[in-house]
Each structure stands twice: as structure tokens, then as C-alpha cells.
Write a protein that holds these residues in place. Structure first.
Motif, PDB file in Angstrom:
ATOM      1  N   MET A   1      44.989 -44.861 -21.398  1.00 11.38           N
ATOM      2  CA  MET A   1      44.597 -44.791 -20.003  1.00 11.38           C
ATOM      3  C   MET A   1      43.440 -45.756 -19.755  1.00 11.38           C
ATOM      4  N   PRO A   2      43.427 -46.361 -18.573  1.00 11.72           N
ATOM      5  CA  PRO A   2      42.311 -47.270 -18.260  1.00 11.72           C
ATOM      6  C   PRO A   2      41.007 -46.493 -18.079  1.00 11.72           C
ATOM      7  N   ASP A   3      39.914 -47.205 -18.245  1.00  7.36           N
ATOM      8  CA  ASP A   3      38.596 -46.613 -18.041  1.00  7.36           C
ATOM      9  C   ASP A   3      38.174 -46.751 -16.584  1.00  7.36           C
ATOM     10  N   TRP A   4      37.300 -45.876 -16.157  1.00  9.26           N
ATOM     11  CA  TRP A   4      36.700 -45.989 -14.830  1.00  9.26           C
ATOM     12  C   TRP A   4      35.769 -47.193 -14.810  1.00  9.26           C
ATOM     13  N   SER A   5      35.751 -47.902 -13.703  1.00 12.17           N
ATOM     14  CA  SER A   5      34.776 -48.984 -13.538  1.00 12.17           C
ATOM     15  C   SER A   5      33.407 -48.362 -13.294  1.00 12.17           C
TER      16      SER A   5
ATOM     17  N   ASP B   1      31.381 -49.150 -10.953  1.00  7.02           N
ATOM     18  CA  ASP B   1      31.265 -48.922  -9.508  1.00  7.02           C
ATOM     19  C   ASP B   1      31.930 -47.614  -9.103  1.00  7.02           C
ATOM     20  N   ALA B   2      33.120 -47.374  -9.631  1.00  4.13           N
ATOM     21  CA  ALA B   2      33.832 -46.136  -9.300  1.00  4.13           C
ATOM     22  C   ALA B   2      33.067 -44.921  -9.802  1.00  4.13           C
ATOM     23  N   LEU B   3      32.600 -44.968 -11.046  1.00  6.12           N
ATOM     24  CA  LEU B   3      31.821 -43.840 -11.575  1.00  6.12           C
ATOM     25  C   LEU B   3      30.565 -43.621 -10.750  1.00  6.12           C
ATOM     26  N   GLY B   4      29.895 -44.695 -10.359  1.00  2.06           N
ATOM     27  CA  GLY B   4      28.706 -44.567  -9.524  1.00  2.06           C
ATOM     28  C   GLY B   4      29.009 -43.907  -8.195  1.00  2.06           C
ATOM     29  N   ALA B   5      30.129 -44.278  -7.586  1.00  2.00           N
ATOM     30  CA  ALA B   5      30.521 -43.669  -6.313  1.00  2.00           C
ATOM     31  C   ALA B   5      30.821 -42.188  -6.489  1.00  2.00           C
ATOM     32  N   LEU B   6      31.523 -41.843  -7.553  1.00  9.05           N
ATOM     33  CA  LEU B   6      31.874 -40.440  -7.786  1.00  9.05           C
ATOM     34  C   LEU B   6      30.658 -39.608  -8.150  1.00  9.05           C
ATOM     35  N   ARG B   7      29.721 -40.186  -8.879  1.00 11.03           N
ATOM     36  CA  ARG B   7      28.493 -39.462  -9.245  1.00 11.03           C
ATOM     37  C   ARG B   7      27.591 -39.228  -8.043  1.00 11.03           C
ATOM     38  N   SER B   8      27.560 -40.180  -7.131  1.00 11.38           N
ATOM     39  CA  SER B   8      26.551 -40.155  -6.073  1.00 11.38           C
ATOM     40  C   SER B   8      27.003 -39.495  -4.775  1.00 11.38           C
ATOM     41  N   THR B   9      28.245 -39.106  -4.686  1.00 13.65           N
ATOM     42  CA  THR B   9      28.707 -38.453  -3.467  1.00 13.65           C
ATOM     43  C   THR B   9      28.934 -36.967  -3.730  1.00 13.65           C
ATOM     44  N   GLU B  10      28.601 -36.160  -2.743  1.00 15.89           N
ATOM     45  CA  GLU B  10      28.755 -34.720  -2.924  1.00 15.89           C
ATOM     46  C   GLU B  10      30.204 -34.276  -2.782  1.00 15.89           C
ATOM     47  N   GLU B  11      30.913 -34.864  -1.840  1.00 19.46           N
ATOM     48  CA  GLU B  11      32.300 -34.475  -1.595  1.00 19.46           C
ATOM     49  C   GLU B  11      33.189 -35.715  -1.613  1.00 19.46           C
ATOM     50  N   VAL B  12      34.392 -35.522  -2.106  1.00 13.65           N
ATOM     51  CA  VAL B  12      35.392 -36.590  -2.085  1.00 13.65           C
ATOM     52  C   VAL B  12      36.636 -36.056  -1.386  1.00 13.65           C
ATOM     53  N   GLN B  13      37.467 -36.971  -0.968  1.00 17.89           N
ATOM     54  CA  GLN B  13      38.765 -36.611  -0.404  1.00 17.89           C
ATOM     55  C   GLN B  13      39.794 -36.765  -1.519  1.00 17.89           C
ATOM     56  N   LEU B  14      40.620 -35.752  -1.694  1.00 18.86           N
ATOM     57  CA  LEU B  14      41.682 -35.784  -2.687  1.00 18.86           C
ATOM     58  C   LEU B  14      43.015 -35.629  -1.972  1.00 18.86           C
ATOM     59  N   ALA B  15      43.906 -36.578  -2.187  1.00 25.07           N
ATOM     60  CA  ALA B  15      45.281 -36.476  -1.694  1.00 25.07           C
ATOM     61  C   ALA B  15      46.199 -36.521  -2.905  1.00 25.07           C
TER      62      ALA B  15
ATOM     63  N   VAL C   1      35.727 -37.747 -15.644  1.00 30.25           N
ATOM     64  CA  VAL C   1      35.659 -37.218 -14.278  1.00 30.25           C
ATOM     65  C   VAL C   1      36.474 -35.931 -14.227  1.00 30.25           C
ATOM     66  N   PHE C   2      35.878 -34.897 -13.615  1.00 31.21           N
ATOM     67  CA  PHE C   2      36.531 -33.585 -13.528  1.00 31.21           C
ATOM     68  C   PHE C   2      36.527 -33.073 -12.095  1.00 31.21           C
ATOM     69  N   ILE C   3      37.595 -32.340 -11.762  1.00 25.97           N
ATOM     70  CA  ILE C   3      37.662 -31.589 -10.508  1.00 25.97           C
ATOM     71  C   ILE C   3      38.135 -30.180 -10.848  1.00 25.97           C
ATOM     72  N   ARG C   4      37.864 -29.271  -9.928  1.00 30.81           N
ATOM     73  CA  ARG C   4      38.186 -27.861 -10.184  1.00 30.81           C
ATOM     74  C   ARG C   4      38.553 -27.208  -8.856  1.00 30.81           C
TER      75      ARG C   4
ATOM     76  N   GLU D   1      41.088 -33.109 -15.464  1.00 26.16           N
ATOM     77  CA  GLU D   1      40.392 -34.361 -15.697  1.00 26.16           C
ATOM     78  C   GLU D   1      41.121 -35.422 -14.878  1.00 26.16           C
ATOM     79  N   VAL D   2      40.353 -36.281 -14.242  1.00 26.19           N
ATOM     80  CA  VAL D   2      40.894 -37.304 -13.369  1.00 26.19           C
ATOM     81  C   VAL D   2      40.753 -38.661 -14.057  1.00 26.19           C
ATOM     82  N   HIS D   3      41.833 -39.410 -14.068  1.00 23.82           N
ATOM     83  CA  HIS D   3      41.858 -40.719 -14.734  1.00 23.82           C
ATOM     84  C   HIS D   3      42.251 -41.793 -13.728  1.00 23.82           C
ATOM     85  N   PRO D   4      41.697 -42.990 -13.845  1.00 24.39           N
ATOM     86  CA  PRO D   4      42.187 -44.070 -12.970  1.00 24.39           C
ATOM     87  C   PRO D   4      43.635 -44.406 -13.338  1.00 24.39           C
ATOM     88  N   ALA D   5      44.445 -44.640 -12.319  1.00 20.45           N
ATOM     89  CA  ALA D   5      45.865 -44.937 -12.566  1.00 20.45           C
ATOM     90  C   ALA D   5      46.057 -46.386 -12.990  1.00 20.45           C
TER      91      ALA D   5
END
Length: 124
Positions: free
Chosen positions: A1-5, A7-21, A44-47, A120-124
Motif C-alpha cells: 500500500m502507498p504511504d500517506w504524503s 501534506d495529507a498527514l498534516g491535513a488529517l492531524r490538524s483538522t477536527e472533522e473530516v468528510q467521509l464518503a 490513520v484511523f477512524i471509528r 485503518e485508512v490507507h491512501p488508494a
């Protein structure tokens, strides 16, 4: 599986809520849901706060694919279920650290039902 960039990890760490589709079997996206996301190192984890029976969780596990949106960026993702105790503990720690200002919600997320609905969430 590819690694998170970084920038992407920074965005996910720094935001309280994300949109999941989540993706349907035909590849189209369902309507997005607002969820919390945590990181541990490069992971990266979601629950699901309402456990495994929620529609978004069932869809995520059925197709293992979706899209996260955070800080104006969209990330195509895949999901794997987390059932290893050490990995669940990493997710627990992430929720406690990031969302400490919501102690009752974090306590609920550490209960059996939500904990059993950890992905666990992985970049596609």
C-alpha cells in the motif's frame, strides 16, 4: 500500500472533522458523513461512534473504498478493519490526545461497540 504524503498527514492531524464518503459497489460515492480521524505516526484511523451497525461502516467494510476530505483536499482511500489490541490502543491514544477537550465522547469511543468498529485508512 502507498504511504500517506506529509501534506495529507498534516491535513488529517490538524483538522477536527473530516468528510467521509464510502464507495458503492459500482464505484460511485455515497453522501459524505462527518467523522473524526486520528493518526499515529504514518497510520490513520477512524471509528464509528455507533458501532458496526451504522450504514457508513457497513458500506466501508463492504467495498473497502471511499474518499476523505480534509482542509479542502480529497483523498481516495481504502479501509482495513482493525482488531489487533496494540493497533486499537494506538487508535485509543490518538482519540484521547486529539479530542481530549471532549472527554465524555472519547470515553464512549473507547467502549466495546465503537472500538470494534475501528478502521485503518490507507491512501488508494
Amino acid at each position: 500500500m502507498p504511504d500517506w504524503s506529509s501534506d495529507a498527514l498534516g491535513a488529517l492531524r490538524s483538522t477536527e472533522e473530516v468528510q467521509l464518503a464510502t464507495r458503492r459497489r459500482d464505484g460511485t460515492l455515497r453522501n459524505p458523513r462527518v467523522i473524526w480521524v486520528v493518526t499515529s505516526g504514518q497510520r490513520v484511523f477512524i471509528r464509528s461512534t455507533n458501532g458496526r451497525s451504522t450504514a457508513w461502516f457497513r458500506a466501508a467494510t463492504a467495498t473497502s473504498a471511499g474518499r476523505l476530505q480534509a482542509r479542502g483536499a480529497a483523498y481516495d482511500v481504502t479501509f482495513t478493519e482493525v482488531d489487533d489490541e496494540d493497533d486499537l490502543a494506538l487508535a485509543d491514544a490518538g482519540y484521547r490526545a486529539k479530542y481530549a477537550h471532549y472527554p465524555s465522547i472519547v470515553a464512549h469511543l473507547e467502549e466495546h461497540g465503537p472500538r470494534a468498529a475501528t478502521l485503518e485508512v490507507h491512501p488508494a
